[in-house]
Structure formats: C-alpha cells, structure tokens
Design an enzyme around this catalytic site. Sequence first.
Site, PDB file in Angstrom:
ATOM      1  N   HIS A  25       0.862  -1.197   0.000  1.00 53.21           N
ATOM      2  CA  HIS A  25       0.000   0.000   0.000  1.00 53.21           C
ATOM      3  C   HIS A  25       0.890   1.236   0.000  1.00 53.21           C
ATOM      4  CE1 HIS A  25      -4.119   1.682   1.054  1.00 53.21           C
ATOM      5  NE2 HIS A  25      -3.328   2.751   0.995  1.00 53.21           N
ATOM      6  N   HIS A  27       1.267   4.867  -2.425  1.00 50.81           N
ATOM      7  CA  HIS A  27       0.742   5.660  -3.528  1.00 50.81           C
ATOM      8  C   HIS A  27       1.849   6.375  -4.296  1.00 50.81           C
ATOM      9  CE1 HIS A  27      -3.630   5.441  -2.550  1.00 50.81           C
ATOM     10  NE2 HIS A  27      -3.161   5.175  -1.338  1.00 50.81           N
ATOM     11  N   GLY A 186      -9.486   7.684  -2.598  1.00 49.57           N
ATOM     12  CA  GLY A 186     -10.064   9.015  -2.469  1.00 49.57           C
ATOM     13  C   GLY A 186     -10.963   9.092  -1.254  1.00 49.57           C
ATOM     14  N   GLU A 216     -10.990   3.150   6.758  1.00 45.20           N
ATOM     15  CA  GLU A 216     -10.072   4.226   7.136  1.00 45.20           C
ATOM     16  C   GLU A 216     -10.885   5.421   7.602  1.00 45.20           C
ATOM     17  OE1 GLU A 216      -6.354   6.861   5.313  1.00 45.20           O
ATOM     18  OE2 GLU A 216      -7.863   6.033   3.959  1.00 45.20           O
ATOM     19  N   ASP A 323       1.741   4.004   2.995  1.00 44.14           N
ATOM     20  CA  ASP A 323       0.671   4.815   2.414  1.00 44.14           C
ATOM     21  C   ASP A 323       1.247   5.911   1.529  1.00 44.14           C
ATOM     22  OD1 ASP A 323      -1.916   5.512   1.804  1.00 44.14           O
ATOM     23  OD2 ASP A 323      -2.307   6.560   3.679  1.00 44.14           O
TER      24      ASP A 323
END
Length: 383
Positions: A25, A27, A186, A216, A323
């Site tokens: 995970h 981005h 998002g 989350e 993340d």
Amino acid sequence: MTEPIVDAAPALDFDLKRLPKVSLHDHLDGGLRPATIIELADAVGHVLPSTDPVALGQWFRESADSGSLVRYLETFDHTVAVMQTKEGLARVAREFVEDLADDGVVYGEIRWAPEQHLQKGLTLDEVVEAVQEGLDAGVAVVEESGRQIRVGQLITAMRHADRGQEIAELAVRHRYNGAIGFDIAGAEDGFLPSRFKDAFTYLAEHNFPATVHAGEAAGLESIQSALVDGRALRLGHGVRIAEDISVEFEDADQDSDDDAEDTVGMVTLGEVAGWVRDRGIALEICPSSNLQTGAIANFGEGIENHPLDMLYQLGFNVTINTDNRLMSGVTLTEEFELLVETFDYDLDDLLELTLNAAESSFLPLDEKEALVEYINDTYANLA
C-alpha cells in the site's frame, strides 16, 4: 499464513533497512522527492508553497499531520500537478522504485489513479505506459547496483468520480504490461464501493484481483461493501475492522505474591471481523498515516493506541505499509522501527508481518513462493 522459519529472534542491533520488505500500500503520487517536485513544477509553471526542498518536505508533513483525511488528501494537488506529462510520470515512477529499493523493499505494488493525470492531453493508456516505462527503468537501475526488486501497478479509480468501469477496463487491458490489480481510493466516507459494483463484477469476470480502500475514514459499512460489492481480496487500511471487536475485562484471581489484582479480557469478534480474520483477508495497515488522518481516533490519540497490535495478536492478516512516504515523512524501515519501539516487536514479528504481505501479494503462486523463500532465507541468515 506461513510460519516463520527463524527459531529465535536475535537482538535488534542492526539496521532494519537491511531486512527484505514487501510494500502493498504505497501511492505513487504520495512518494515524490521534494527536489523533483520543485524541478517539475518549474517546468510546467505550477506554484508551490516553497521552492526549498527541505522546507517543501516539511510543508507536506505538517499539512498531512492534521487528523483530517480531507486535508491530508489536499496535499496531492501539488504532486498530481507535476505528473501530467510522459516525462514527469516516468521520472516519478523511476525514482519511486529507486527509493523503495533503498528502503529494503524487494517487492512493491504501486497504486495510482490514471484518471488524475490527463490534464496535459495524455490518454489513459498513455499515462499507464509512461508509468510502466519509469518503473522498468527504476528496476534496471536497482539491478545494475547489484540489488533486486520487482514492482507492479495497482490501477486505481477515484471513488468520488464515475469512471469505475472505464478504469477497470484499463486495468484489464494492461494486465500484461505491468498492471497487477485494481483499487478505488479518495474520499471514502459517503462513497461506498457499491458505487462501482458493475466495475468489480467486470474485474471478477476477467479474473483480475482487487484491493479496496475501506475502514479508514469510514467504518464497517464501507468494509462490508468492499467485501461484498468489491469482492476485495485485501482491505486498504481496514483498521476500523477493530470496531467490530469487543473486549470485556473481568478481574482474575488475586496474585498471592503482590496482592495485585490482574484482569483478563474476553474477546468477541463480530460477523464482519470474524469473516475478515478467518478467511485471511489482508489488512494493509499504515500506522503513521492512520494516526495522521484520524483513522484510529476512536481508539486513542497516540500510536500506542493503534489497534494493529490487537489485530495481529488475534490472528488477523496484518501487513505494514507506508501509504504516502512524502506526506507522512516515513519509510517502511521507520514503520518497522515504530512497531519495535511501541509494541516491543522482535525479528519473529517483523518476519511474520513481511510474510503476510508476501503471501497476500497479487503475484502468481510460483513467484509468490519464491519471494517467501527468499525472505525466509534472508532472515535465517541473520540468526
């Protein structure tokens, strides 16, 4: 989950960066180098909060450390702005791989949303190809240095938009050109995975795996929708699954030595939590990010109150991730260090968490087994 082969963990008296890591995970638009942002922004005429790399990095970290997922996501306006050309996308992707390797990552799944990179006229297919070009270049650089790494793209649709089907088809179209999985990301609250039910059905019909951001900013309803509507094999973050776990404490017998009264807890898993644990659905937990965005606010304010340790002790398939390296100012090595400091984890724990990630990857079985063997062998040589 495979049992670690290390019999006893040695003392953690070495650089944790040396440990082989698996990143599930992470981005792409959350891991740029500040200096690169400044150079690319100058080339496209985008105004930044600062043109000093150190100050800009600090701005990103402070802006993200607000306790609000909405404000956290606003920082991406600047990174996405400089990722609108083939050259910009390829450079960011190449440097991303290099930074992963420097952190000890040997396998990484890199997620990003192609629909956010069309402002300069590129097509969806062109942006995917540009990112893959950069990823391939990064892998080549790492291999030239005598190290190894493998990466893949997690093609992501923005959950507040209406391009889910289009992005799902894009992902399947590039399955032999670096795309290994699908995701939605998002603003989570108010945008259930059910919005993309048809797209997830399309993916399932084409045997293409999905991980879904859930648990989350939103709770059990989001997780349930990810499991049912999204057919999720993994949960992005998923930390709020802990809200479906109850612990009742009761007094134990008096300790005859110190007359102190101990307590024992009775743990009960709700139906959703039981399903997630018993079927080994991976939780892509991002400790520092979860603290920044307020994802663990219901459990306490400090990292010591993060429910990841409870989930891990209860047998959930916990994986550890960053993340957004830029926004959170972290590496996977530092997240491991945080677990060691906060929860007194040792090498056995770090190995199990790493194996969880390797086995939950979207790699083909034979490659997954080879990755697990490599990780086990490396840890064994530390003993």
